[in-house]
Motif scaffolding. Structure first.
Motif, PDB file in Angstrom:
ATOM      1  N   ILE A 135      42.596  24.401 -14.562  1.00 26.43           N
ATOM      2  CA  ILE A 135      42.199  23.439 -15.574  1.00 26.43           C
ATOM      3  C   ILE A 135      43.010  22.160 -15.405  1.00 26.43           C
ATOM      4  CG2 ILE A 135      42.030  22.995 -18.037  1.00 26.43           C
ATOM      5  CD1 ILE A 135      40.073  25.107 -16.906  1.00 26.43           C
ATOM      6  N   ARG A 136      42.278  21.109 -15.353  1.00 26.51           N
ATOM      7  CA  ARG A 136      42.928  19.810 -15.176  1.00 26.51           C
ATOM      8  C   ARG A 136      43.909  19.554 -16.325  1.00 26.51           C
ATOM      9  NH1 ARG A 136      42.058  14.863 -12.733  1.00 26.51           N
ATOM     10  NH2 ARG A 136      42.594  13.063 -14.002  1.00 26.51           N
ATOM     11  N   GLY A 137      45.101  19.164 -15.969  1.00 19.63           N
ATOM     12  CA  GLY A 137      46.097  18.869 -16.985  1.00 19.63           C
ATOM     13  C   GLY A 137      46.887  20.078 -17.439  1.00 19.63           C
ATOM     14  N   SER A 138      46.536  21.216 -16.891  1.00 16.73           N
ATOM     15  CA  SER A 138      47.259  22.425 -17.265  1.00 16.73           C
ATOM     16  C   SER A 138      47.885  23.054 -16.035  1.00 16.73           C
ATOM     17  CB  SER A 138      46.316  23.429 -17.929  1.00 16.73           C
ATOM     18  OG  SER A 138      46.991  24.654 -18.149  1.00 16.73           O
ATOM     19  N   ASN A 139      49.048  23.589 -16.216  1.00 12.10           N
ATOM     20  CA  ASN A 139      49.726  24.255 -15.106  1.00 12.10           C
ATOM     21  C   ASN A 139      49.187  25.656 -14.882  1.00 12.10           C
ATOM     22  OD1 ASN A 139      51.459  22.064 -14.748  1.00 12.10           O
ATOM     23  ND2 ASN A 139      52.896  22.843 -16.262  1.00 12.10           N
ATOM     24  N   PHE A 140      48.384  26.101 -15.813  1.00 12.92           N
ATOM     25  CA  PHE A 140      47.931  27.478 -15.740  1.00 12.92           C
ATOM     26  C   PHE A 140      46.412  27.533 -15.651  1.00 12.92           C
ATOM     27  CE2 PHE A 140      51.664  27.011 -18.436  1.00 12.92           C
ATOM     28  CZ  PHE A 140      52.601  27.752 -17.720  1.00 12.92           C
ATOM     29  N   PRO A 141      45.910  28.485 -14.895  1.00 12.62           N
ATOM     30  CA  PRO A 141      44.461  28.616 -14.789  1.00 12.62           C
ATOM     31  C   PRO A 141      43.877  29.245 -16.045  1.00 12.62           C
ATOM     32  CG  PRO A 141      45.516  30.384 -13.585  1.00 12.62           C
ATOM     33  CD  PRO A 141      46.623  29.481 -14.084  1.00 12.62           C
ATOM     34  N   GLN A 163      46.990  30.571 -20.430  1.00 13.69           N
ATOM     35  CA  GLN A 163      48.389  30.413 -20.795  1.00 13.69           C
ATOM     36  C   GLN A 163      48.623  28.933 -21.063  1.00 13.69           C
ATOM     37  OE1 GLN A 163      51.147  32.121 -18.058  1.00 13.69           O
ATOM     38  NE2 GLN A 163      52.949  31.510 -19.220  1.00 13.69           N
ATOM     39  N   ILE A 164      49.264  28.637 -22.158  1.00 14.93           N
ATOM     40  CA  ILE A 164      49.468  27.231 -22.505  1.00 14.93           C
ATOM     41  C   ILE A 164      50.922  26.812 -22.404  1.00 14.93           C
ATOM     42  CG2 ILE A 164      47.425  27.112 -23.944  1.00 14.93           C
ATOM     43  CD1 ILE A 164      49.146  27.535 -26.364  1.00 14.93           C
ATOM     44  N   SER A 165      51.804  27.778 -22.266  1.00 16.32           N
ATOM     45  CA  SER A 165      53.207  27.424 -22.038  1.00 16.32           C
ATOM     46  C   SER A 165      53.918  28.605 -21.404  1.00 16.32           C
ATOM     47  CB  SER A 165      53.900  27.017 -23.346  1.00 16.32           C
ATOM     48  OG  SER A 165      54.052  28.135 -24.193  1.00 16.32           O
ATOM     49  N   GLU A 166      54.984  28.288 -20.724  1.00 19.91           N
ATOM     50  CA  GLU A 166      55.695  29.329 -19.990  1.00 19.91           C
ATOM     51  C   GLU A 166      56.867  29.882 -20.791  1.00 19.91           C
ATOM     52  OE1 GLU A 166      56.530  28.194 -16.049  1.00 19.91           O
ATOM     53  OE2 GLU A 166      56.494  30.265 -15.374  1.00 19.91           O
TER      54      GLU A 166
END
Length: 261
Positions: A135-141, A163-166
């Motif tokens: 997803i563009r702008g996200s580090n996670f798929p 996932q929205i944060s680690e």
DNA sequence: TAAATTTGACCTTG
DNA sequence: CAAGGTCAAATTTA
């Protein structure tokens, strides 16, 4: 709760379970027993606190004790659990491909119901992953799941998990559509109710909604200690297929509907 | 061996 | 055209 329709009932349960889950975690973290120990971030507390407040507010609203969240006039029944209208439908005009690929309409601005949790919660249903996209702008798929019973029971429920944060790990799950499949297996936790002393958190008396011949739901359900003892599995690397606990009951509630249509 | 996951292709939407 | 959503063949897992 006689005035509560089945959909509101389900949603109220969902919110109560989620709220209690978050409350437990918050309690644990406040007392230093969280697995992350000192590294547990204030942001997580904030998230959990927000979840607790939100869940209970929604539940109270559904139960008629707070109309603040219903002021928009939308019944929560219009949420995706029950909204099949927003599901992708075959589009015979699209593509012209003979292999059937891509013959669908993307759900537009249909209602979606999502939740953000530090861990994955069991909704009592089984899911099959059918896709994953960066997803563009996200580090996670973002992972795409459909109900395992899509093929055999035409269950159209789908969900997206991202996932929205680690740190802290937070996952957003968005549900579309509702389950029309029947749940045939009884979560063991519910099959044999625990001792009375364990019925200390939430107690449900469904007699107002169900008669004794109903299937797939316990006349009196509760959440014994198993829930506290069994950590909810985290979703790592986009792979989560084994959920448990919190929302198993909800899945069960959902399952009692039986097949629609 | 059946079921689940991975992954690239293909599609719709904005 | 880019981004996101779905399909389905290939691969992995139980």
């Amino acid at each position: 709760m006689e005035g509560l329709d089945h959909c509101d009932w389900k949603l109220a349960l969902q919110e109560l379970f989620q709220g209690r889950d978050a409350a437990d975690k918050l309690h644990g973290s406040l007392f230093g027993v969280h697995e992350d120990g000192d590294r547990f971030l204030a942001a997580t507390w904030e998230d959990l606190a927000r979840m607790v407040a939100g869940s209970f507010s929604k539940a109270l609203s559904l139960l008629g004790y707070d109309d603040s969240t219903k002021s928009d006039g939308n019944s929560l029944c219009s949420l995706p659990w029950t909204d099949t209208a927003c599901l992708p439908v075959p589009n015979p005009l699209a593509g012209g491909k003979v292999d059937g690929r891509g013959r669908y309409k993307r759900r537009k601005s249909c209602h979606s119901w999502s939740e953000t949790t530090p861990a994955h919660l069991d909704d009592g249903h089984t899911w099959r992953k059918y896709g994953q996209k960066p997803i563009r702008g996200s580090n996670f798929p973002r992972s795409y799941y459909r109900c395992t019973h899509k093929s055999d029971q035409s269950c159209e429920a789908v969900k997206q998990v991202q996932q929205i944060s680690e740190e802290p790990a937070l996952y957003r799950t968005t549900y579309y559509g509702h389950h029309t499949c029947k749940i045939t297996s009884v979560p063991q936790q519910f099959a044999i109710p625990d001792e009375e002393t364990e019925f200390n958190l939430i107690y449900f008396d469904s007699t107002a909604h169900r008669n004794t011949t109903d299937e797939g739901f316990f006349p009196s359900a509760s959440f014994p200690k198993y829930y506290k003892d069994k950590p909810v599995s985290l979703m790592g690397g986009g792979e989560v297929q084994t959920w448990s606990t919190t929302s198993s009951m909800l899945g069960f509630v959902e399952g009692k509907e039986g097949k629609v249509g």
